[in-house]
Design a protein around this motif. Structure first.
Motif, mmCIF file in Angstrom:
data_model
loop_
_atom_site.group_PDB
_atom_site.id
_atom_site.type_symbol
_atom_site.label_atom_id
_atom_site.label_comp_id
_atom_site.label_asym_id
_atom_site.label_seq_id
_atom_site.Cartn_x
_atom_site.Cartn_y
_atom_site.Cartn_z
ATOM 1 N N LEU A 20 -2.437 -2.142 -2.201
ATOM 2 C CA LEU A 20 -3.770 -2.238 -1.609
ATOM 3 C C LEU A 20 -4.079 -3.625 -1.051
ATOM 4 C CD1 LEU A 20 -5.770 -0.036 -4.130
ATOM 5 C CD2 LEU A 20 -4.794 0.623 -1.921
ATOM 6 N N THR A 47 -9.323 1.622 1.430
ATOM 7 C CA THR A 47 -8.841 1.608 0.050
ATOM 8 C C THR A 47 -9.182 2.913 -0.655
ATOM 9 O OG1 THR A 47 -9.035 -0.795 -0.064
ATOM 10 C CG2 THR A 47 -8.997 0.376 -2.158
ATOM 11 N N THR A 51 -6.311 5.511 -1.834
ATOM 12 C CA THR A 51 -6.257 5.799 -3.266
ATOM 13 C C THR A 51 -6.400 7.290 -3.529
ATOM 14 O OG1 THR A 51 -7.112 3.605 -3.799
ATOM 15 C CG2 THR A 51 -7.322 5.291 -5.504
ATOM 16 N N GLU A 55 -3.619 9.476 -5.452
ATOM 17 C CA GLU A 55 -3.920 10.116 -6.732
ATOM 18 C C GLU A 55 -3.984 11.636 -6.676
ATOM 19 O OE1 GLU A 55 -7.456 8.387 -8.383
ATOM 20 O OE2 GLU A 55 -6.483 6.448 -8.684
#
Length: 131
Positions: A20, A47, A51, A55
């Motif tokens: 990141l 970000t 993410t 995930e």
């Protein structure tokens, strides 16, 4: 305005969590002429999208950023390879949950966002207004 209007893609290393800090530095380099507030908003929004893809969708396939010609926005696009898993609009947030704020941030920062799907991929995109 002096902004590069070509779409630029970030190359993701495979098998590791998205870097990141490197992604934010990459964005700052490409968007150096749009102003600090827009860069900060783009970093936060990107970000969150990266993410989420990491995930929930088995990783990011590609990240692109552009300032589309004739439009006063920065457009961020994040691809993954899980077209059936689609993020949904934020309807009600549970203040006690540790999750569920990412898309609320995307909605708050962007002028609009959405999801496009194709054969074997999904693109979550968002547009951040330029001042």
């Amino acid at each position: 305005m002096g902004i590069t209007r070509t779409r630029q893609a970030y190359e993701f290393p495979t098998g590791i969590a998205p870097p990141l800090g490197e992604i934010r530095a990459w964005l700052r380099e490409r968007l150096s002429k749009v102003g600090r507030a827009t860069i900060a908003d783009t970093e936060l929004l990107t970000t969150e999208l990266v993410t989420n893809a990491h995930e929930h969708a088995d990783g990011v396939a590609e990240l692109r950023v552009s300032v589309p010609s004739g439009r006063d926005v920065v457009r961020v696009e994040v691809d993954d390879r899980r077209p059936r898993l689609r993020p949904h609009r934020v309807t009600k947030r549970d203040p006690t949950s540790p999750h569920g704020r990412g898309l609320a941030l995307v909605e708050a920062i962007s002028t609009r966002w959405g999801v496009d799907t194709g054969a074997g991929f999904k693109t979550v995109w968002a547009e951040i207004p330029l001042p």
